[in-house]
Design an enzyme around this catalytic site. Structure first.
Site, short mmCIF file in Angstrom:
data_model
loop_
_atom_site.label_atom_id
_atom_site.label_comp_id
_atom_site.label_asym_id
_atom_site.label_seq_id
_atom_site.Cartn_x
_atom_site.Cartn_y
_atom_site.Cartn_z
N GLU A 1 0.85 -1.19 0.00
CA GLU A 1 0.00 0.00 0.00
C GLU A 1 0.89 1.25 0.00
O GLU A 1 1.22 1.81 1.06
CB GLU A 1 -0.90 -0.01 1.24
CG GLU A 1 -1.91 1.13 1.22
CD GLU A 1 -2.79 1.14 2.47
OE1 GLU A 1 -4.01 1.25 2.32
OE2 GLU A 1 -2.26 1.02 3.59
N TYR B 1 -6.22 10.77 2.93
CA TYR B 1 -4.83 10.92 2.51
C TYR B 1 -4.74 11.69 1.18
O TYR B 1 -5.74 12.01 0.55
CB TYR B 1 -4.15 9.56 2.44
CG TYR B 1 -4.11 8.87 3.81
CD1 TYR B 1 -3.68 9.58 4.93
CD2 TYR B 1 -4.52 7.56 3.98
CE1 TYR B 1 -3.65 8.99 6.19
CE2 TYR B 1 -4.49 6.96 5.24
CZ TYR B 1 -4.06 7.68 6.34
OH TYR B 1 -4.03 7.09 7.58
N ASP C 1 -15.02 2.83 8.63
CA ASP C 1 -14.32 1.81 7.85
C ASP C 1 -14.05 0.58 8.70
O ASP C 1 -14.26 -0.55 8.28
CB ASP C 1 -13.01 2.40 7.34
CG ASP C 1 -12.36 1.51 6.30
OD1 ASP C 1 -13.03 1.20 5.31
OD2 ASP C 1 -11.20 1.12 6.51
N CYS D 1 -13.51 -13.06 14.42
CA CYS D 1 -13.28 -11.71 14.95
C CYS D 1 -14.53 -11.26 15.71
O CYS D 1 -15.64 -11.49 15.25
CB CYS D 1 -13.01 -10.79 13.77
SG CYS D 1 -13.11 -9.05 14.17
FE1 SF4 Z 1 -9.41 -6.85 16.14
FE2 SF4 Z 1 -9.07 -9.27 17.10
FE3 SF4 Z 1 -10.98 -7.70 18.14
FE4 SF4 Z 1 -11.25 -8.71 15.71
S1 SF4 Z 1 -11.14 -9.85 17.62
S2 SF4 Z 1 -11.60 -6.60 16.29
S3 SF4 Z 1 -9.14 -8.69 14.96
S4 SF4 Z 1 -8.77 -7.37 18.20
#
Ligand code: SF4
Ligand code: ADP
Length: 689
Positions: A104, A180, A270, A348
């Site tokens: 990136e 940006y 985001d 997650c």
């Molecule tokens: Fe971030 Fe891990 Fe929480 Fe998902 S579980 S939001 S990747 S810290």
């Protein structure tokens, strides 16, 4: 197990210009906190995802020139040839697993205020990025770029692209997003130029187009060129020629890049916390892109369900399933779907502790995946662990820490028994995951319990409160005490310390609410913990119909929630629910009718009516059982972990418990390795900044 045929579509190869991605799993660029100063840590972090099956693995922001310096926030650089080696390490490691590597390339413009390099920030029209959080604020106002600056910028991008190719990258980014520099050219709010780069949309697009061309020419078409673009604001802007300016932009650029990486404009939308945004929350903004271009499109949405992923492809919303957070929580997500083991995915939870690590300027930390960022330093793998355990482990406490310790010990081959006082496992999450918006957090428990229940060497004992005699009698080789912590009804002193305990009628702590205490309104929630608990309890009590006033010593509600992108949404939620907000005040007394308050700086006193006070401040570890056992069980066999040892966020408890179980029975656990930058001879001679 075999792959579910309805997920086959996710494993189709997809062409990205001159490159071929082996499947549709795409780890989009995301901050990792790992800079060129930690090349081995970074390479191992990204390579683990490639090993886990991601077809494309990208870096985070990689500055093309010292005039894009985000310090103190971590970022990578390709400022000169000396930077190539550090990136080559990652490219090689990613390629070893058959994935493509993307970089990136990034210029922050007015959003990068160059605290270290001390260049004047660059911008189209001198409009600063008006950050309202002190960590981002700067009195430095940007310079208006002249024609020479624009030429320089294009040259820096091309130079960085050439270096990126030498490092081994397959996909080179032009980044026109998130405030940006190229993004600033796209939006008239930042771009008030009257030359060929301002005014009409065609003119505002010119820089992005030239950056794409320069990137392609720099590597003679050998590398793929990706455009990463934020579409929230553009989609909200009407256009005379299309449904919105976003439609017009994508249509105009439809053949320019080899891939579109589409996203939102602000970190809080985001990378939205699950507390306020569901899986797939970007779709209403990015769903049109494929109708304007034939080039492949990648987008994110905290996707953890393979059915949702397959539907995104089938419905023609995305070609690639982009992921940042789901790939951190489970680097092996694609491999698990491929193996038909979707139920093994460590989903997650959307807590955004990972983002907080970037705000803290450190390597990424994850609540669900304690090995994230530790792949090289500690040699921890998210899926594999040496099966070297022998003997029996008794874990006391079935919260996040207890279950993580149990799972890790069981994977090592120990026989494991888990005793939990409550009727259900889950610890603090039994209550917390029932607070507004926090249901996804229960995945911490679901993932661990799901595995433990299937393991033959594990016995689970709910409704089993153990005392010291029970533990001694059990006679396990190792005892792990993970008995959690309790909140205290303590006040907060002028010198910002926890003060005297407040007792009296209707003075509650979160544990009382969890236990079902009756709450009489109006209620005041006094929050000097400043993370999610105070605001979530205020929301919960408001939802029960109480009039709620939230009082905090900080300058904003859920002040630390800025770190996890929760804070803006907490304020919106308070406004929606009619929760009154009082900042920069501390509670000095409560008699069951009146709440006494003092302004934290001036000391000015005031009082408000309240029938109940909930204090969300300080927690203390429940270490009574541990201390009672200390004289009876040798120190080498007795371990205290999680909140009982040091109360913190769930991420802290999981990490401690994981480390504790990794070390069980080892005379000397391996010492963490220390990474170091590559310093080529001659670098100090001053060609750089
Ligand atoms: Fe971030 Fe891990 Fe929480 Fe998902 S579980 S939001 S990747 S810290
Ligand atoms: P952590 O975040 O460290 O896992 P939690 O508070 O979430 O801490 O979980 C601690 C768990 O330990 C709770 O579910 C609690 O019921 C349990 N517990 C506390 N004391 C005992 C005990 N003596 N025997 C069995 N379980 C206990």
């Amino acid at each position: 197990m075999t792959r579910d045929p309805s997920h086959d579509v996710l494993f189709e190869p997809v062409r990205i210009g001159p490159k071929l991605a082996k499947n549709r799993f795409y780890q989009v660029p995301h901050a990792s906190g790992m800079t060129n100063a930690n090349p081995r840590v970074r390479a191992a972090f990204r390579a683990t995802k490639a090993e886990g099956g991601w077809g494309v693995v990208c870096t985070g922001a990689c500055s093309v020139h010292p005039s894009s310096d985000d310090s103190p926030f971590p970022f990578a650089t390709l400022w000169d040839d000396a930077d190539i080696h550090a990136h080559a390490l990652m490219c090689d490691a990613v390629h070893d697993h058959g994935a493509l590597a993307g970089v990136e390339l990034w210029h922050g413009g007015a959003a990068a205020v160059n605290r270290t390099t001390r260049h004047a920030p660059l911008s189209p029209s001198g409009i600063p990025w008006m950050a309202t959080h002190v960590g981002f604020m700067s009195p430095a106002r940007p310079k208006i770029m002249d024609a020479g600056d624009i030429r320089d910028l294009i040259r820096w991008q091309a130079d960085a692209a050439r270096r990126a190719e030498v490092a081994g990258f397959d996909i080179l980014y032009v980044y026109a997003g998130m405030g940006y520099l190229p993004y600033q050219f796209l939006l008239p709010d930042y771009n008030r130029r009257t030359d060929a780069y301002g005014g009409s949309l065609r003119n505002r697009l010119r820089l992005v187009e030239e950056l794409i061309d320069a990137t392609r020419e720099a590597t003679h078409g050998r590398c793929a060129v990706a455009l990463r673009i934020s579409l929230e604001e553009l989609r909200a802007r009407p256009s005379d020629n299309a449904e919105s300016e976003a439609h017009e932009v994508i249509t105009f650029l439809r053949d320019a890049p080899d891939l579109f990486d589409v996203k939102m404009d602000y970190s809080a939308s985001d990378c939205a916390p699950s507390r306020f945004s569901p899986e797939g929350s970007h779709e209403p903004v990015v769903d049109f892109v494929k109708s304007c271009t034939d080039r492949p499109v990648v987008g994110v949405g905290r996707f953890t369900s393979p059915d949702t992923m397959a539907s995104m492809v089938r419905r023609g919303v995305l070609d690639f399933i982009g992921a940042a957070r789901p790939s951190i929580a489970d680097p092996f997500l694609p491999a698990k779907i491929e193996a038909g083991a979707s139920e093994d995915i460590r989903e997650c939870i959307g807590c955004n502790m990972c983002i907080s690590s970037w705000h803290d300027g450190v390597w990424v930390r994850c609540t669900q995946n304690p090995t994230a960022g530790e792949e090289w330093r500690r040699g921890w793998h998210p899926e594999r662990i040496a099966r070297d355990g022998a003997g029996e482990v008794l874990v006391i406490g079935g919260g996040p820490a207890g279950l993580e310790a149990a799972l890790t010990a069981a994977r090592r081959g120990f026989r494991v028994a888990v005793a939990e006082a409550g009727a259900d496992f889950g610890g603090r999450l039994r209550f917390e995951s029932r607070l507004p918006g926090l249901s996804a957090w229960h995945r911490v428990i679901d993932y661990r319990l799901g595995h433990l229940r299937r393991m033959e060497n594990v016995a689970l004992y709910p409704a089993s409160r153990l005392g010291p005699d029970d533990v001694a009698e059990f006679g396990a080789d190792h005892v792990i005490v993970a008995t959690g912590a309790r909140w205290n009804p303590t006040l907060f002193t002028e010198s910002e310390l926890p003060g005297a305990l407040l007792s009296g009628p209707r003075v509650l702590i979160p544990d009382d609410i969890a236990a079902g205490a009756q709450v009489e309104g109006p209620v005041a929630v006094f929050d000097y913990d400043c993370y999610y608990m105070g605001s979530a309890i205020a929301e919960a009590l408001s939802d029960r119909g109480c009039a709620v006033t939230y009082v905090t010593t900080a300058g904003a509600a859920a002040a630390w929630g800025f770190m996890t992108n929760e804070q803006p949404q907490v304020h919106r939620s308070f406004a929606r629910r009619g929760i009154a907000l009082r900042t920069l005040e501390r509670v000095t007394g409560f008699d069951g009718e009146w709440l006494e308050l003092a302004q934290v700086f001036s000391g000015q006193e005031t009082r408000i009516a309240a029938r109940t006070l909930v204090i969300v401040g300080q927690r203390t570890g429940e270490r009574g059982l541990h201390d009672a056992l200390a004289g009876r069980i040798g120190a080498a066999r007795l371990h205290l972990t999680g909140d009982a040892a040091a109360p913190g966020a769930i991420a802290h408890a999981i990490y401690q418990a994981h480390a504790c179980a990794r070390a069980l029975g080892l005379d000397a656990p391996p010492a963490p390795r220390r990474d170091a930058p590559f310093v080529p001879a001659g670098l100090a001679s001053g060609a750089g900044w």
